[in-house]
Design a protein around this motif. Structure first.
Motif, mmCIF file in Angstrom:
data_model
loop_
_atom_site.group_PDB
_atom_site.id
_atom_site.type_symbol
_atom_site.label_atom_id
_atom_site.label_comp_id
_atom_site.label_asym_id
_atom_site.label_seq_id
_atom_site.Cartn_x
_atom_site.Cartn_y
_atom_site.Cartn_z
ATOM 1 N N LEU A 135 0.826 -1.203 0.000
ATOM 2 C CA LEU A 135 0.000 0.000 0.000
ATOM 3 C C LEU A 135 0.862 1.256 0.000
ATOM 4 O O LEU A 135 0.592 2.209 -0.737
ATOM 5 N N TYR A 136 1.924 1.241 0.800
ATOM 6 C CA TYR A 136 2.835 2.385 0.846
ATOM 7 C C TYR A 136 3.572 2.569 -0.486
ATOM 8 O O TYR A 136 3.799 3.696 -0.935
ATOM 9 N N TYR B 27 0.872 3.982 -2.864
ATOM 10 C CA TYR B 27 0.315 5.287 -2.499
ATOM 11 C C TYR B 27 1.392 6.372 -2.449
ATOM 12 O O TYR B 27 1.159 7.499 -2.904
ATOM 13 N N TYR B 28 2.555 6.035 -1.898
ATOM 14 C CA TYR B 28 3.632 7.019 -1.756
ATOM 15 C C TYR B 28 4.740 6.850 -2.793
ATOM 16 O O TYR B 28 5.263 7.836 -3.319
ATOM 17 N N GLY C 242 -5.950 9.497 -4.469
ATOM 18 C CA GLY C 242 -5.392 8.428 -3.648
ATOM 19 C C GLY C 242 -6.135 7.120 -3.803
ATOM 20 O O GLY C 242 -5.563 6.039 -3.617
ATOM 21 N N TYR C 243 -7.427 7.193 -4.152
ATOM 22 C CA TYR C 243 -8.236 5.986 -4.295
ATOM 23 C C TYR C 243 -7.667 5.067 -5.381
ATOM 24 O O TYR C 243 -7.721 3.842 -5.253
ATOM 25 N N TRP D 114 -4.566 4.539 -6.264
ATOM 26 C CA TRP D 114 -3.391 3.791 -5.809
ATOM 27 C C TRP D 114 -3.756 2.784 -4.736
ATOM 28 O O TRP D 114 -3.198 1.681 -4.696
ATOM 29 N N VAL D 115 -4.698 3.138 -3.874
ATOM 30 C CA VAL D 115 -5.165 2.179 -2.860
ATOM 31 C C VAL D 115 -5.851 1.004 -3.530
ATOM 32 O O VAL D 115 -5.601 -0.161 -3.192
ATOM 33 N N ALA E 145 -6.479 0.999 4.461
ATOM 34 C CA ALA E 145 -6.569 2.236 3.688
ATOM 35 C C ALA E 145 -6.585 3.461 4.590
ATOM 36 O O ALA E 145 -6.238 4.563 4.170
ATOM 37 N N VAL F 79 -3.457 5.628 4.923
ATOM 38 C CA VAL F 79 -3.086 6.588 3.874
ATOM 39 C C VAL F 79 -4.239 7.567 3.624
ATOM 40 O O VAL F 79 -4.516 7.936 2.491
ATOM 41 N N ILE G 111 -7.451 7.429 3.558
ATOM 42 C CA ILE G 111 -8.742 7.069 2.979
ATOM 43 C C ILE G 111 -9.704 6.809 4.139
ATOM 44 O O ILE G 111 -9.421 5.997 5.018
#
Length: 237
Positions: free
Chosen positions: A71-72, A75-76, A99-100, A102-103, A175, A178, A180
């Motif tokens: 996830l990191y 997202y990042y 962001g959604y 990438w999650v 989620a 990050v 969400i």
């Protein structure tokens, strides 16, 4: 006691507002992951081919590393890459700033990897008699796979796959790490406002249990319908 109950109900309402996000993350990731896993499960059985090795490498990475790390990365990590940053500025690619995206990418590929393992195992354990019967009817290898082997394997994979779907729903709680705001994220927001962690996360747990129960009941009904023949087969033995 009444104040505690009032706070719990408020926490429940706060978390309830985030239920649609949890459901959306689960449905989208599981649905797309299913259609990714289905062809990959067939390809993964061809260990000696390049595609088979690449598929098994994909599975090894996503099943061998924690989902939180994945996830990191999505997202990042990926959005920080220069080519991706430049792409975000191009017309029509602005959605990559959400962001959604990438999650969902991390959740989808994670469940796709685990589903690939489940489906591949079911395909590999297909009764030889079913394959021979398909060949006796003059089916090609592709036709036998498409009409006989995969449908049969999917039915037998239902119990294991239902567990994967439930685990995917539970995984959406990550989620919240990050930003969400799904159920766990809403509980964290409530806790940061009222400083009542027990009440906040108890309310979240109640909603997760409700969703979990709905999934269990739903899959049991599907299993009763599609695995009935196995029950009678085992009963006859």
């Amino acid at each position: 006691m009444s104040d505690t109950l009032a706070l719990f109900l408020l926490a429940l309402r706060t978390c309830l507002d985030a239920v649609p996000v949890t459901i959306m993350l689960t449905l989208v990731s599981v649905s797309i992951g299913f259609f990714i896993a289905l062809p990959l499960s067939v390809i993964s059985l061809k260990n000696r081919s390049l595609l088979g090795r690449l598929t098994n490498g994909f599975v090894y990475f996503f099943t061998g590393t924690p989902l939180l790390v994945q996830l990191y990365i999505f997202y990042y990590g990926i959005p920080s890459l220069e080519p991706v940053r430049e792409l975000m500025q191009q017309p029509g690619w602005e959605f990559l700033k959400s962001g959604y995206i990438w999650v969902l990418s991390a959740l989808t590929l994670n469940t796709a990897a685990y589903s690939t393992v489940i489906f591949a195992g079911a395909i590999k354990n297909t009764d030889r008699g079913e394959v021979e019967a398909a060949m006796a009817y003059g089916m090609s290898g592709f036709q036998a796979m498409h009409r006989i082997i995969i449908p049969s394997a999917l039915r037998r994979a239902l119990p294991a796959y239902s567990n994967e779907v439930i685990m995917s729903m539970h995984a959406t709680a990550l989620a919240s790490t990050v930003t969400i705001v799904e159920i766990a994220g809403a509980a964290s927001y409530f806790n940061s406002t009222y400083y009542e962690p027990f009440i906040a996360y108890s309310a979240a747990a109640v909603l997760y249990l409700i969703l979990n129960t709905l999934l269990v009941v739903g899959f049991r009904q599907v299993e009763k319908k599609h695995l009935l023949h196995l029950k009678y087969r085992h009963g006859s033995n």
